[in-house]
Write an enzyme that holds these catalytic residues in place. Structure first.
Site, PDB file in Angstrom:
ATOM      1  N   ARG A   1       0.883  -1.147   0.021  1.00 53.95           N
ATOM      2  CA  ARG A   1      -0.065   0.130  -0.095  1.00 53.95           C
ATOM      3  C   ARG A   1       0.832   1.151  -0.187  1.00 53.95           C
ATOM      4  NH1 ARG A   1      -2.674  -3.841  -0.533  1.00 53.95           N
ATOM      5  NH2 ARG A   1      -4.544  -4.506   0.665  1.00 53.95           N
TER       6      ARG A   1
ATOM      7  N   SER B   1     -10.788   0.273   3.755  1.00 56.42           N
ATOM      8  CA  SER B   1      -9.871   0.083   4.961  1.00 56.42           C
ATOM      9  C   SER B   1      -9.475   1.515   5.529  1.00 56.42           C
ATOM     10  CB  SER B   1      -8.876  -0.718   4.699  1.00 56.42           C
ATOM     11  OG  SER B   1      -9.318  -2.042   4.156  1.00 56.42           O
TER      12      SER B   1
ATOM     13  N   GLU C   1      -4.523   4.469   6.314  1.00 56.91           N
ATOM     14  CA  GLU C   1      -4.306   4.299   4.995  1.00 56.91           C
ATOM     15  C   GLU C   1      -5.046   5.487   3.924  1.00 56.91           C
ATOM     16  OE1 GLU C   1      -5.077   0.314   3.241  1.00 56.91           O
ATOM     17  OE2 GLU C   1      -6.431   1.403   1.865  1.00 56.91           O
TER      18      GLU C   1
HETATM   19  P1  FAD Z   1      -8.818   9.422  -4.459  1.00 56.22           P
HETATM   20  O1  FAD Z   1      -9.510   8.992  -3.246  1.00 56.22           O
HETATM   21  O2  FAD Z   1      -9.237  10.492  -5.579  1.00 56.22           O
HETATM   22  O3  FAD Z   1      -7.276   9.936  -4.135  1.00 56.22           O
HETATM   23  C1  FAD Z   1      -6.499   9.249  -3.449  1.00 56.22           C
HETATM   24  C2  FAD Z   1      -5.237   9.927  -3.266  1.00 56.22           C
HETATM   25  O4  FAD Z   1      -4.519   9.745  -4.717  1.00 56.22           O
HETATM   26  C3  FAD Z   1      -5.243  11.389  -3.117  1.00 56.22           C
HETATM   27  O5  FAD Z   1      -3.993  11.875  -2.298  1.00 56.22           O
HETATM   28  C4  FAD Z   1      -5.243  12.053  -4.482  1.00 56.22           C
HETATM   29  O6  FAD Z   1      -4.658  13.461  -4.553  1.00 56.22           O
HETATM   30  C5  FAD Z   1      -3.980  11.001  -5.098  1.00 56.22           C
HETATM   31  N1  FAD Z   1      -4.606  10.833  -6.623  1.00 56.22           N
HETATM   32  C6  FAD Z   1      -5.804  10.522  -7.242  1.00 56.22           C
HETATM   33  N2  FAD Z   1      -5.534  10.526  -8.546  1.00 56.22           N
HETATM   34  C7  FAD Z   1      -4.219  11.054  -8.926  1.00 56.22           C
HETATM   35  C8  FAD Z   1      -3.531  11.173  -9.875  1.00 56.22           C
HETATM   36  N3  FAD Z   1      -4.220  10.812 -11.078  1.00 56.22           N
HETATM   37  N4  FAD Z   1      -2.279  11.479  -9.713  1.00 56.22           N
HETATM   38  C9  FAD Z   1      -1.717  11.580  -8.773  1.00 56.22           C
HETATM   39  N5  FAD Z   1      -2.298  11.580  -7.578  1.00 56.22           N
HETATM   40  C10 FAD Z   1      -3.739  11.174  -7.645  1.00 56.22           C
HETATM   41  N6  FAD Z   1      -8.020   0.192  -1.973  1.00 56.22           N
HETATM   42  C11 FAD Z   1      -7.177  -1.059  -1.987  1.00 56.22           C
HETATM   43  O7  FAD Z   1      -6.026  -0.962  -2.355  1.00 56.22           O
HETATM   44  N7  FAD Z   1      -7.694  -2.205  -2.152  1.00 56.22           N
HETATM   45  C12 FAD Z   1      -9.114  -2.444  -1.897  1.00 56.22           C
HETATM   46  O8  FAD Z   1      -9.530  -3.704  -1.858  1.00 56.22           O
HETATM   47  C13 FAD Z   1     -10.043  -1.418  -1.751  1.00 56.22           C
HETATM   48  N8  FAD Z   1     -11.186  -1.369  -1.277  1.00 56.22           N
HETATM   49  C14 FAD Z   1     -12.158  -0.410  -1.138  1.00 56.22           C
HETATM   50  C15 FAD Z   1     -13.330  -0.737  -0.861  1.00 56.22           C
HETATM   51  C16 FAD Z   1     -14.237   0.201  -0.726  1.00 56.22           C
HETATM   52  C17 FAD Z   1     -15.669   0.052  -0.502  1.00 56.22           C
HETATM   53  C18 FAD Z   1     -13.703   1.768  -0.732  1.00 56.22           C
HETATM   54  C19 FAD Z   1     -14.509   3.129  -0.552  1.00 56.22           C
HETATM   55  C20 FAD Z   1     -12.189   2.149  -0.982  1.00 56.22           C
HETATM   56  C21 FAD Z   1     -11.447   0.967  -1.122  1.00 56.22           C
HETATM   57  N9  FAD Z   1     -10.065   1.119  -1.513  1.00 56.22           N
HETATM   58  C22 FAD Z   1      -9.387   0.155  -1.740  1.00 56.22           C
HETATM   59  C23 FAD Z   1      -9.444   2.369  -1.478  1.00 56.22           C
HETATM   60  C24 FAD Z   1      -9.556   3.047  -2.727  1.00 56.22           C
HETATM   61  O9  FAD Z   1     -10.849   2.753  -3.586  1.00 56.22           O
HETATM   62  C25 FAD Z   1      -8.246   3.091  -3.482  1.00 56.22           C
HETATM   63  O10 FAD Z   1      -7.029   3.427  -2.762  1.00 56.22           O
HETATM   64  C26 FAD Z   1      -8.554   3.808  -4.966  1.00 56.22           C
HETATM   65  O11 FAD Z   1      -7.211   3.507  -5.393  1.00 56.22           O
HETATM   66  C27 FAD Z   1      -8.398   5.352  -4.470  1.00 56.22           C
HETATM   67  O12 FAD Z   1      -8.896   5.834  -5.949  1.00 56.22           O
HETATM   68  P2  FAD Z   1      -9.390   7.192  -5.947  1.00 56.22           P
HETATM   69  O13 FAD Z   1      -9.599   7.442  -7.682  1.00 56.22           O
HETATM   70  O14 FAD Z   1     -10.930   7.309  -5.376  1.00 56.22           O
HETATM   71  O15 FAD Z   1      -8.338   8.116  -5.477  1.00 56.22           O
HETATM   72  P1  NAP Z   2     -10.160 -10.608   5.148  1.00 55.30           P
HETATM   73  O1  NAP Z   2     -10.432 -11.437   3.942  1.00 55.30           O
HETATM   74  O2  NAP Z   2     -11.325 -10.436   6.197  1.00 55.30           O
HETATM   75  O3  NAP Z   2      -8.780 -10.594   5.688  1.00 55.30           O
HETATM   76  C1  NAP Z   2      -8.136  -9.702   6.707  1.00 55.30           C
HETATM   77  C2  NAP Z   2      -6.973  -9.114   6.760  1.00 55.30           C
HETATM   78  O4  NAP Z   2      -6.104 -10.283   6.902  1.00 55.30           O
HETATM   79  C3  NAP Z   2      -6.765  -8.479   5.453  1.00 55.30           C
HETATM   80  O5  NAP Z   2      -6.433  -7.247   5.294  1.00 55.30           O
HETATM   81  C4  NAP Z   2      -5.481  -9.363   4.644  1.00 55.30           C
HETATM   82  O6  NAP Z   2      -4.480  -8.593   4.474  1.00 55.30           O
HETATM   83  C5  NAP Z   2      -5.252 -10.291   5.674  1.00 55.30           C
HETATM   84  N1  NAP Z   2      -5.293 -11.770   5.046  1.00 55.30           N
HETATM   85  C6  NAP Z   2      -6.311 -12.671   4.738  1.00 55.30           C
HETATM   86  N2  NAP Z   2      -6.059 -13.710   4.235  1.00 55.30           N
HETATM   87  C7  NAP Z   2      -4.729 -13.541   4.036  1.00 55.30           C
HETATM   88  C8  NAP Z   2      -3.864 -14.319   3.191  1.00 55.30           C
HETATM   89  N3  NAP Z   2      -3.973 -15.615   2.721  1.00 55.30           N
HETATM   90  N4  NAP Z   2      -2.488 -13.901   3.151  1.00 55.30           N
HETATM   91  C9  NAP Z   2      -1.912 -12.859   3.352  1.00 55.30           C
HETATM   92  N5  NAP Z   2      -2.848 -11.918   4.091  1.00 55.30           N
HETATM   93  C10 NAP Z   2      -4.324 -12.305   4.339  1.00 55.30           C
HETATM   94  O7  NAP Z   2     -10.064  -9.173   4.342  1.00 55.30           O
HETATM   95  P2  NAP Z   2     -11.245  -8.133   3.673  1.00 55.30           P
HETATM   96  O8  NAP Z   2     -11.534  -6.938   4.648  1.00 55.30           O
HETATM   97  O9  NAP Z   2     -12.593  -9.008   3.526  1.00 55.30           O
HETATM   98  O10 NAP Z   2     -10.616  -7.705   2.454  1.00 55.30           O
HETATM   99  C11 NAP Z   2     -10.418  -8.583   1.528  1.00 55.30           C
HETATM  100  C12 NAP Z   2      -9.155  -8.157   0.554  1.00 55.30           C
HETATM  101  O11 NAP Z   2      -9.743  -6.976   0.074  1.00 55.30           O
HETATM  102  C13 NAP Z   2      -7.751  -7.637   1.367  1.00 55.30           C
HETATM  103  O12 NAP Z   2      -7.031  -8.006   0.547  1.00 55.30           O
HETATM  104  C14 NAP Z   2      -8.039  -6.355   1.423  1.00 55.30           C
HETATM  105  O13 NAP Z   2      -6.861  -5.700   1.527  1.00 55.30           O
HETATM  106  C15 NAP Z   2      -8.792  -5.655   0.318  1.00 55.30           C
HETATM  107  N6  NAP Z   2      -9.680  -4.511   0.782  1.00 55.30           N
HETATM  108  C16 NAP Z   2      -8.925  -3.405   0.995  1.00 55.30           C
HETATM  109  C17 NAP Z   2      -9.690  -2.247   1.311  1.00 55.30           C
HETATM  110  C18 NAP Z   2      -8.924  -1.159   1.358  1.00 55.30           C
HETATM  111  O14 NAP Z   2      -9.721   0.152   1.433  1.00 55.30           O
HETATM  112  N7  NAP Z   2      -7.639  -0.964   1.061  1.00 55.30           N
HETATM  113  C19 NAP Z   2     -10.993  -2.418   1.316  1.00 55.30           C
HETATM  114  C20 NAP Z   2     -11.618  -3.599   1.331  1.00 55.30           C
HETATM  115  C21 NAP Z   2     -10.868  -4.648   0.945  1.00 55.30           C
HETATM  116  P3  NAP Z   2      -4.219  -7.677   3.138  1.00 55.30           P
HETATM  117  O15 NAP Z   2      -5.255  -6.332   3.364  1.00 55.30           O
HETATM  118  O16 NAP Z   2      -2.897  -7.412   2.906  1.00 55.30           O
HETATM  119  O17 NAP Z   2      -4.657  -8.607   1.827  1.00 55.30           O
END
Ligand code: FAD
Ligand code: NAP
Length: 338
Positions: free
Chosen positions: A164, A238, A334
């Protein structure tokens, strides 16, 4: 291209926080962006690029010029027997790009289905889910320096991707605007279905012939059943990153908390799910004012309606404090706080 004044950002962030952008402009082409950067160099030295607003918490009115990214376009730029290189404009919706890949039988992003936001933000925090990270398919990131207007290209290595993490969250934070990303996708599948409930879901869906579409559908089903839809309940996914601690700290904690889940990392480290830590501190499903940790995933903070960014941030601080007191582990956001 019109610079508007005092625009509510409520429709532009998935937390649904109602703050004002003092200056707001939408750009639809790279030429518009270049012109904007030239023309506003002195008037608005501070600029902020906004994608889908799904990883942002606004705590106050924004003084910087907000640039809403609407750059569109997907094109195949190279093909070999094994791989296809695709250049995608930063304003494309991430999940729509994933669906485009599936339609075109290209593999590598199916585990990242249904992640909200835009393609341009994906490298920023190296989006990841279900055992996949976007860094594994990124070949190059193209951007424009905000201050100079100079075009730059970064190779995968130069992006310094981590868990991340990337250079865009550190040395290049607010210094450049990503305009497009070049992905190297696989022409043949190399499925990664060992993570979490993917296999179980494929079984439930009675999938006998494994395809990219089937894996994507399984991920979509799992996510939809577990994560709150921001259109219904404001959230930014998250809120905290999963902490990575040393193996020796983990061994000590395991004595006291034998059920603590953990995932081994390189260099004698262990990743602990922050959601579990938060749940153990009693926050899961608990509402305080307009804010709370979601009932099925404690890592997701939700706006039950009318919450301010500061209210959410204060709640996040309370959670951080109680995790620190109970486990001695620091957890960090995050989400990008502005
Ligand atoms: P924004 O929220 O608009 O911006 C985020 C940051 O990036 C800001 O600092 C912004 O200035 C910068 N930014 C945006 N666009 C650019 C650009 N073109 N150039 C330079 N900087 C830029 N994330 C995960 O990693 N894994 C997941 O599974 C995941 N699941 C999610 C589930 C839900 C329900 C929600 C709401 C969010 C989740 N996220 C997840 C977080 C989010 O979706 C990601 O981080 C996504 O990439 C953000 O994109 P955005 O366009 O909305 O960025
Ligand atoms: P989950 O399956 O309930 O697992 C909880 C956490 O445990 C996750 O954050 C994941 O880390 C870790 N994990 C689970 N199984 C794993 C494995 N086999 N190896 C390594 N790490 C493991 O998580 P969840 O909330 O339902 O989300 C599922 C996936 O979607 C995850 O990968 C999560 O990161 C992603 N997600 C991200 C966001 C976001 O905003 N960043 C939001 C929703 C979901 P990791 O997060 O490192 O995978």
């Amino acid at each position: 291209m019109e610079i508007k004044q005092n625009v509510s950002l409520q429709p532009y962030n998935t937390f649904g926080i109602d703050v004002l952008a003092k200056h707001f402009v939408e750009i639809k082409t790279e030429q518009e962006l270049e012109l904007l950067l030239q023309q506003t160099k002195n008037q608005f030295p501070a600029k902020m690029i906004l994608g889908g607003g799904s990883n942002i918490l606004f705590t106050d009115a924004v003084d910087a010029l907000i640039i809403k990214n609407s750059l569109r376009g997907i094109k195949i730029i190279k093909k070999t027997e094994q791989h296809t290189w695709v250049q995608v404009a930063a304003g494309e919706v991430w999940h729509e790009f994933v669906l485009w890949c599936i339609e075109n039988n290209l593999c590598g992003v199916e585990n990242l289905s249904l992640i909200p936001g835009q393609v341009g933000a994906a490298p920023m925090q190296n989006i990841g889910a279900y055992g996949a990270e976007v860094k594994d398919v990124i070949e190059q990131v193209n951007a424009i320096e905000t201050e100079t207007g100079k075009k730059i290209s970064l190779t995968n290595e130069q992006c310094l991707f981590g868990y991340r993490e990337s250079i865009f969250k550190h040395a290049l934070k607010n210094k450049c605007i990503i305009t497009s990303v070049v992905f190297r996708l696989n022409n043949f599948p190399n499925f990664n279905i060992n993570y979490g409930d993917i296999k179980l879901m494929l079984h439930e869906m009675q999938v006998s012939d494994l395809t990219v579409k089937a894996v994507s559908n399984a991920v979509i089903k799992i996510r939809s059943s577990k994560l709150p839809d921001p259109k219904v309940l404001g959230n930014a996914g998250s809120f905290f990153k999963n902490p990575v601690i040393t193996s020796s700290q983990f061994t000590e904690l395991k004595e006291k908390f034998p059920l603590m889940p953990h995932y081994p990392q390189p260099n004698e480290k262990e990743k602990i799910p922050a959601g579990w830590l938060i749940e153990q501190c009693g926050w899961k499903g608990k509402q305080t004012g307009n804010v709370g940790a979601h009932k099925t995933q404690a890592l997701v903070l939700v706006n039950y309606g009318g919450a301010t960014g500061s209210e959410i941030l204060e709640h996040a601080h309370r959670i951080q404090q109680s995790v620190l007191e109970k486990f001695g582990i620091e957890i960090f956001p995050e989400v990008n706080v502005f």
